[in-house]
Design a protein around this motif. Structure first.
Motif, short mmCIF file in Angstrom:
data_model
loop_
_atom_site.label_atom_id
_atom_site.label_comp_id
_atom_site.label_asym_id
_atom_site.label_seq_id
_atom_site.Cartn_x
_atom_site.Cartn_y
_atom_site.Cartn_z
N UNK A 1 -9.82 9.24 -16.67
CA UNK A 1 -8.63 9.01 -15.85
C UNK A 1 -8.99 8.08 -14.70
N UNK A 2 -8.14 7.09 -14.50
CA UNK A 2 -8.42 6.12 -13.44
C UNK A 2 -7.14 5.75 -12.73
N UNK A 3 -7.22 5.67 -11.40
CA UNK A 3 -6.13 5.17 -10.58
C UNK A 3 -6.62 3.89 -9.92
N UNK A 4 -5.90 2.81 -10.15
CA UNK A 4 -6.31 1.51 -9.63
C UNK A 4 -5.30 1.05 -8.60
N UNK A 5 -5.71 1.06 -7.33
CA UNK A 5 -4.84 0.62 -6.25
C UNK A 5 -5.03 -0.86 -5.99
N UNK A 6 -3.94 -1.53 -5.64
CA UNK A 6 -4.00 -2.96 -5.32
C UNK A 6 -2.88 -3.30 -4.35
N UNK A 7 -2.95 -4.52 -3.82
CA UNK A 7 -1.88 -5.01 -2.97
C UNK A 7 -2.21 -5.06 -1.48
N UNK A 8 -3.37 -4.58 -1.10
CA UNK A 8 -3.74 -4.64 0.29
C UNK A 8 -4.05 -6.06 0.73
N UNK A 9 -4.21 -6.23 2.03
CA UNK A 9 -4.52 -7.55 2.56
C UNK A 9 -4.35 -7.60 4.05
N UNK A 10 -4.36 -8.81 4.58
CA UNK A 10 -4.20 -9.06 6.01
C UNK A 10 -2.78 -9.53 6.27
N UNK A 11 -2.12 -8.90 7.22
CA UNK A 11 -0.75 -9.25 7.55
C UNK A 11 -0.56 -9.13 9.06
N UNK A 12 0.33 -9.93 9.60
CA UNK A 12 0.64 -9.83 11.02
C UNK A 12 1.56 -8.66 11.30
N UNK A 13 1.50 -8.17 12.50
CA UNK A 13 2.39 -7.08 12.91
C UNK A 13 3.85 -7.49 12.65
N UNK A 14 4.61 -6.55 12.11
CA UNK A 14 5.99 -6.83 11.76
C UNK A 14 6.17 -7.27 10.32
N UNK A 15 5.08 -7.57 9.65
CA UNK A 15 5.13 -8.02 8.28
C UNK A 15 5.21 -6.89 7.28
N UNK A 16 5.15 -7.26 6.01
CA UNK A 16 5.31 -6.29 4.92
C UNK A 16 4.22 -6.47 3.87
N UNK A 17 3.91 -5.38 3.21
CA UNK A 17 3.03 -5.37 2.06
C UNK A 17 3.55 -4.35 1.06
N UNK A 18 3.25 -4.59 -0.21
CA UNK A 18 3.61 -3.62 -1.24
C UNK A 18 2.35 -3.23 -2.00
N UNK A 19 2.00 -1.97 -1.90
CA UNK A 19 0.84 -1.46 -2.62
C UNK A 19 1.27 -0.92 -3.98
N UNK A 20 0.40 -1.09 -4.96
CA UNK A 20 0.63 -0.55 -6.29
C UNK A 20 -0.54 0.32 -6.70
N UNK A 21 -0.26 1.30 -7.53
CA UNK A 21 -1.32 2.16 -8.05
C UNK A 21 -1.02 2.41 -9.52
N UNK A 22 -1.84 1.82 -10.37
CA UNK A 22 -1.65 1.96 -11.81
C UNK A 22 -2.60 3.03 -12.35
N UNK A 23 -2.03 3.97 -13.07
CA UNK A 23 -2.82 5.06 -13.65
C UNK A 23 -3.11 4.79 -15.12
#
Length: 123
Positions: free
Chosen positions: A1-23
């Motif tokens: 069983x594996x959970x793979x997280x992705x989508x992180x990064x560097x963003x300025x305050x007020x910005x947005x990010x979308x994280x994903x986790x594929x199982x």
């Protein structure tokens, strides 16, 4: 069983990010899933959780109204949409899954963990 997280990064305050986790390795369609985070020098803390059909969610107070957890059971994937990011949101974000469908906020209640993805919010 594996959970793979992705989508992180560097963003300025007020910005947005979308994280994903594929199982992979098994289906989590009948399991509650969640996101936790750990900032440097701090303990891992609960962020959000979602039940098996996506109809029930729960968030820690500091992210309510800014973060949204969702899931695509057909794709065995859970998401964390993060808006209006603040420097204090900087952390390694981990996805997790339970063997059960009940919502929980304590890390010891989760049975499977991803490797984490780093989110850095600059001021």
């Amino acid at each position: 069983v594996q959970l793979q997280a992705s989508g992180g990064g560097l963003v300025q305050a007020g910005g947005s990010l979308r994280l994903s986790c594929a199982a992979s390795g098994r289906t989590f369609s009948r399991s509650a899933m969640g996101w936790f985070r750990q900032a440097p020098g701090k303990e891992r803390e609960f962020v959000a959780t979602i039940n098996m059909n996506g109809g029930n969610t729960y968030y820690t107070d500091s992210v309510k109204g800014r973060f949204t957890i969702s899931r695509d059971s057909a794709r065995n994937t859970v998401f964390l949409q993060m808006n209006s990011l603040k420097p204090e949101d900087t952390a390694v974000y981990y996805c997790a899954a339970r063997n059960s469908f009940g919502l929980r906020t304590v890390s010891s209640d989760f049975d499977y963990w991803g490797q984490g993805t780093l989110v850095t919010v600059s001021s």
